[in-house]
Every structure is written in C-alpha cells, then in structure tokens.
Write a protein that holds these residues in place. Structure first.
Motif, PDB file in Angstrom:
ATOM      1  N   GLY A   1       0.776  -1.228   0.000  1.00 29.96           N
ATOM      2  CA  GLY A   1       0.000   0.000   0.000  1.00 29.96           C
ATOM      3  C   GLY A   1       0.810   1.281   0.000  1.00 29.96           C
ATOM      4  N   TYR A   2       2.119   1.200  -0.151  1.00 29.36           N
ATOM      5  CA  TYR A   2       2.931   2.403  -0.066  1.00 29.36           C
ATOM      6  C   TYR A   2       2.582   3.403  -1.170  1.00 29.36           C
ATOM      7  N   ARG A   3       2.353   2.908  -2.370  1.00 27.60           N
ATOM      8  CA  ARG A   3       2.010   3.829  -3.460  1.00 27.60           C
ATOM      9  C   ARG A   3       0.710   4.563  -3.141  1.00 27.60           C
ATOM     10  N   HIS A   4      -0.255   3.850  -2.601  1.00 28.59           N
ATOM     11  CA  HIS A   4      -1.528   4.472  -2.232  1.00 28.59           C
ATOM     12  C   HIS A   4      -1.336   5.486  -1.106  1.00 28.59           C
ATOM     13  N   LEU A   5      -0.479   5.144  -0.138  1.00 28.58           N
ATOM     14  CA  LEU A   5      -0.234   6.060   0.974  1.00 28.58           C
ATOM     15  C   LEU A   5       0.430   7.348   0.496  1.00 28.58           C
ATOM     16  N   ILE A   6       1.392   7.222  -0.397  1.00 29.15           N
ATOM     17  CA  ILE A   6       2.072   8.414  -0.917  1.00 29.15           C
ATOM     18  C   ILE A   6       1.101   9.276  -1.704  1.00 29.15           C
ATOM     19  N   THR A   7       0.197   8.645  -2.447  1.00 23.30           N
ATOM     20  CA  THR A   7      -0.817   9.403  -3.184  1.00 23.30           C
ATOM     21  C   THR A   7      -1.726  10.164  -2.223  1.00 23.30           C
ATOM     22  N   LYS A   8      -2.144   9.515  -1.143  1.00 21.70           N
ATOM     23  CA  LYS A   8      -3.001  10.180  -0.162  1.00 21.70           C
ATOM     24  C   LYS A   8      -2.273  11.336   0.516  1.00 21.70           C
ATOM     25  N   LEU A   9      -0.991  11.134   0.817  1.00 21.21           N
ATOM     26  CA  LEU A   9      -0.222  12.211   1.437  1.00 21.21           C
ATOM     27  C   LEU A   9      -0.053  13.381   0.474  1.00 21.21           C
ATOM     28  N   GLY A  10       0.175  13.075  -0.806  1.00 18.34           N
ATOM     29  CA  GLY A  10       0.311  14.147  -1.787  1.00 18.34           C
ATOM     30  C   GLY A  10      -0.972  14.954  -1.927  1.00 18.34           C
ATOM     31  N   ARG A  11      -2.109  14.282  -1.967  1.00 15.95           N
ATOM     32  CA  ARG A  11      -3.387  14.995  -2.062  1.00 15.95           C
ATOM     33  C   ARG A  11      -3.660  15.809  -0.795  1.00 15.95           C
ATOM     34  N   ALA A  12      -3.312  15.234   0.356  1.00 14.17           N
ATOM     35  CA  ALA A  12      -3.495  15.975   1.602  1.00 14.17           C
ATOM     36  C   ALA A  12      -2.627  17.222   1.633  1.00 14.17           C
ATOM     37  N   GLN A  13      -1.414  17.125   1.091  1.00 15.34           N
ATOM     38  CA  GLN A  13      -0.528  18.284   1.055  1.00 15.34           C
ATOM     39  C   GLN A  13      -1.088  19.380   0.147  1.00 15.34           C
ATOM     40  N   ILE A  14      -1.634  18.987  -0.999  1.00 14.94           N
ATOM     41  CA  ILE A  14      -2.231  19.981  -1.903  1.00 14.94           C
ATOM     42  C   ILE A  14      -3.431  20.649  -1.241  1.00 14.94           C
ATOM     43  N   ALA A  15      -4.300  19.827  -0.626  1.00 15.81           N
ATOM     44  CA  ALA A  15      -5.472  20.386   0.051  1.00 15.81           C
ATOM     45  C   ALA A  15      -5.053  21.314   1.177  1.00 15.81           C
ATOM     46  N   ASN A  16      -4.064  20.902   1.962  1.00 17.15           N
ATOM     47  CA  ASN A  16      -3.625  21.718   3.090  1.00 17.15           C
ATOM     48  C   ASN A  16      -2.996  23.029   2.622  1.00 17.15           C
ATOM     49  N   SER A  17      -2.237  22.984   1.537  1.00 18.64           N
ATOM     50  CA  SER A  17      -1.622  24.215   1.028  1.00 18.64           C
ATOM     51  C   SER A  17      -2.681  25.195   0.552  1.00 18.64           C
ATOM     52  N   ARG A  18      -3.782  24.691  -0.020  1.00 20.54           N
ATOM     53  CA  ARG A  18      -4.858  25.575  -0.461  1.00 20.54           C
ATOM     54  C   ARG A  18      -5.608  26.158   0.735  1.00 20.54           C
ATOM     55  N   ILE A  19      -5.779  25.359   1.784  1.00 19.03           N
ATOM     56  CA  ILE A  19      -6.386  25.880   3.005  1.00 19.03           C
ATOM     57  C   ILE A  19      -5.501  26.972   3.601  1.00 19.03           C
ATOM     58  N   GLU A  20      -4.196  26.714   3.618  1.00 14.77           N
ATOM     59  CA  GLU A  20      -3.255  27.698   4.150  1.00 14.77           C
ATOM     60  C   GLU A  20      -3.278  28.985   3.328  1.00 14.77           C
ATOM     61  N   GLN A  21      -3.379  28.835   2.015  1.00 17.39           N
ATOM     62  CA  GLN A  21      -3.478  30.016   1.141  1.00 17.39           C
ATOM     63  C   GLN A  21      -4.708  30.843   1.486  1.00 17.39           C
ATOM     64  N   SER A  22      -5.842  30.170   1.692  1.00 19.50           N
ATOM     65  CA  SER A  22      -7.073  30.877   2.030  1.00 19.50           C
ATOM     66  C   SER A  22      -6.971  31.567   3.380  1.00 19.50           C
ATOM     67  N   LEU A  23      -6.437  30.872   4.388  1.00 15.05           N
ATOM     68  CA  LEU A  23      -6.348  31.442   5.729  1.00 15.05           C
ATOM     69  C   LEU A  23      -5.371  32.613   5.772  1.00 15.05           C
ATOM     70  N   ALA A  24      -4.265  32.507   5.045  1.00 12.15           N
ATOM     71  CA  ALA A  24      -3.309  33.608   5.015  1.00 12.15           C
ATOM     72  C   ALA A  24      -3.948  34.851   4.400  1.00 12.15           C
ATOM     73  N   GLY A  25      -4.724  34.656   3.327  1.00  6.77           N
ATOM     74  CA  GLY A  25      -5.412  35.783   2.715  1.00  6.77           C
ATOM     75  C   GLY A  25      -6.444  36.392   3.643  1.00  6.77           C
ATOM     76  N   LEU A  26      -7.163  35.560   4.380  1.00  3.14           N
ATOM     77  CA  LEU A  26      -8.160  36.071   5.325  1.00  3.14           C
ATOM     78  C   LEU A  26      -7.507  36.860   6.450  1.00  3.14           C
ATOM     79  N   SER A  27      -6.346  36.408   6.901  1.00  4.83           N
ATOM     80  CA  SER A  27      -5.634  37.151   7.954  1.00  4.83           C
ATOM     81  C   SER A  27      -5.257  38.548   7.473  1.00  4.83           C
ATOM     82  N   ARG A  28      -4.808  38.645   6.219  1.00 11.66           N
ATOM     83  CA  ARG A  28      -4.474  39.966   5.665  1.00 11.66           C
ATOM     84  C   ARG A  28      -5.735  40.830   5.534  1.00 11.66           C
ATOM     85  N   VAL A  29      -6.827  40.207   5.158  1.00  6.01           N
ATOM     86  CA  VAL A  29      -8.093  40.940   5.037  1.00  6.01           C
ATOM     87  C   VAL A  29      -8.509  41.520   6.386  1.00  6.01           C
TER      88      VAL A  29
END
Length: 321
Positions: free
Chosen positions: A173-201
C-alpha cells in the motif's frame, strides 16, 4: 445574477432584470453579485457610485489590487475554499466591498459558507443590522468552513500516519499512501493560502471606520483574526506532519527494498556454486540415463517452469510486487 438581502427579510431576493430606471431598495443590507454581467455591474455602480472590479482584476495577486480603499469604500479580495467535499478542494477569489450602505460581494462560484450564511439568515432574519454586520457574520461562516475542511484533512493525515507506523507489513500500500499524502498536502496548502489571505483581510479591514469606531464589531473582528491565525498555525503543523510522514514512508520503502535485495543476494550466492559445478560437469559423463528417457525433455521443461513459479509465488506472498 444579482441577489439582495433587505433588513428583516427571511431570504435573499433575486433581481430578474436591471435597467436604466432600476433603483436599489433603501433598506438593502447585502448585494450578492454571482457571475454578474456587464449590465448588472453597471447598475450596481450607478446605484452606489462605486466601481465593481472585473474577474481579471479579482484574480490579481499583488496586495494593492486585493486590499485598497476607493471613494470611501473598502475593497478586499480573499481566496475562499470550495468543492471541499472532493479529494482536492479548490480556491477562488471573492471580493467584499464595505460601503456606508450595504455590503457588496462579487463571486464567480458558489462556496458553501455563503449557503450556510443565507440559511442562518432565514432562521435569524434580524441577525444583521448593517453591511458591516453582514461582513463579519459572513467571514465567521467562511472561517468555520475552513476549520471543518482543515479538520477533515488533518484526520486523513492522522489515518495515514497510523497505517504507516502500525507495525504491519504495508509494502503493497505504499504507493496508495504516498498518493493520499500528496493529495493531503495539496489540500492543506490551499487551506493555508485561504487562511493567510483572510488574515491579511482582517488586518486591513480593522482600519475601516465602520468597524474601528464600534467596540462590538472591533472585538468581533479581532476574534476572527485570532481564529484565522490559530487555524493557520494548525495548517502549518499539518504540513510539517505530512512532510515527516512522506519522508518516513520513503525511508520505509528503502528499508524494504534493502531487505529484498539482501534476500535475493543470499539466494544468488547460495545457488552460484551448484550452478557453476553443473555448468562445468553437467554434460561430461558417459552414463546419463535421462538421455534415453522418453519423458525426460517434458520433465525438464516442467522443472524449469516450476523453479520459476515457486520464487515468483514467494515474492508475491511477501508483497514484493
């Protein structure tokens, strides 16, 4: 499309058509522009005496294009998360205009916080008394939704961590785990982008006199800023956890591969002497009864196939491929 929310109403009203004689109701608290046409932009500009930014202007990244004041109104643009039910949520800009009258929002998608907020207005029609109240409560819904998405992402990452360090053989399952971690990283980076923008607002809007001069609104805004900062810190911690787990996964893969190569090397070393002896002496004997066996050739082919199949079955059982 134009939707307006008026004081004391239970729902937003859709404006079917705007013309030169259209006027904005005097008790309007919120004007929600959804994929507005040029005619709708012009109607709102004439009604409020303000300019409405285009979609291209909303997408610009420099701070001067996202946070500014013009003609007594405060313009702020923030990236809001939507499609959060999918594996990879997306972010798109929404512009908020704080005026001396109603709040104006411009968007080209339908984020969940807007639906949550309008549902809340139906239950509490007197929740907001001004455009500033609308802004604060809408931002509260956006922060709440970002918190839910971040919590769900963190839960997924924790599940992957538990699986990685459970002690079970997870090679397959390592390939599946790495895929899940990669998707989680993309999702988290987009959440961080949104929160950083809201803080500036929040930091920029804090200087608006409609909020600065009112103690309750000022405290509400500070609370939203603290929430955004805490969620941003949590998002950064999740990102650090994803990085660690990805490194750990790759390290475990290297360990597994090293173990596999060690086994194969030992097997190869064990078979080299008999292979060498058989290669030198295997055909150099006068009396070889197998040469006269009528089933000797099929037997040899069967032994070849069996000797190949047994290691492959063993490798598959070990999860090496």
């Amino acid at each position: 499309m134009i939707r307006i929310y008026r004081s004391g109403c239970a729902a937003c009203e859709g404006v079917e058509m705007v013309g030169t004689d259209w006027t904005l109701p005097p008790d309007t608290l919120w004007i929600d522009l959804i994929e507005p046409t040029r005619e709708e932009d012009t109607a709102i500009e004439q009604a409020l005496g303000l300019s409405i930014p285009t979609r291209e202007e909303m997408s610009e990244l420099e701070a001067s294009s996202r946070l500014y004041r013009e003609n007594g109104a405060t313009y702020v643009t923030a990236d809001i998360i939507h499609n959060s039910e999918m594996e990879l949520p997306t972010v798109d800009p929404v512009t908020f205009i704080l005026t001396h009258g109603p709040l104006v929002t411009i968007r080209y998608f339908d984020p969940r916080p807007f639906t949550m907020f309008t549902d809340k207005l139906e239950r509490e029609p007197y929740l907001c008394e001004s455009g500033a109240d609308m802004f604060l409560n809408l931002m509260e819904a956006i922060i709440d939704r970002a918190s839910e998405v971040l919590s769900r992402t963190a839960h997924k990452v924790e599940g992957v961590s538990t699986h990685i360090f459970s002690g079970a053989d997870t090679t397959v399952g390592y390939r599946h785990l790495i895929t899940k971690l990669g998707r989680a990283q993309i999702a988290n980076s987009r959440i961080e982008q949104s929160l950083a923008g809201l803080s500036r607002v929040f930091a920029f809007v804090a200087l608006d006199e409609r909020l600065e001069m009112n103690a309750d609104k000022r405290e509400h805004l500070k609370s939203l800023g603290r929430d955004a900062s805490s969620l941003l810190a949590h998002s950064q911690a999740v990102a650090a956890g994803i990085t660690f787990q990805l490194s750990a996964t790759l390290g475990l893969i290297n360990i597994q591969q090293s173990s596999i190569f060690k086994v194969l090397s030992l097997v190869t070393m064990a078979l080299m002497p008999p292979t060498l002896i058989g290669a030198i002496y295997g055909m150099n004997f006068e009396h070889m009864p197998e040469l006269t066996w009528w089933w000797g050739y099929p037997l040899a082919l069967g032994l070849m196939a069996l000797s190949s199949a047994i290691p492959l079955m063993w490798f598959k059982r070990k999860g090496w491929f």
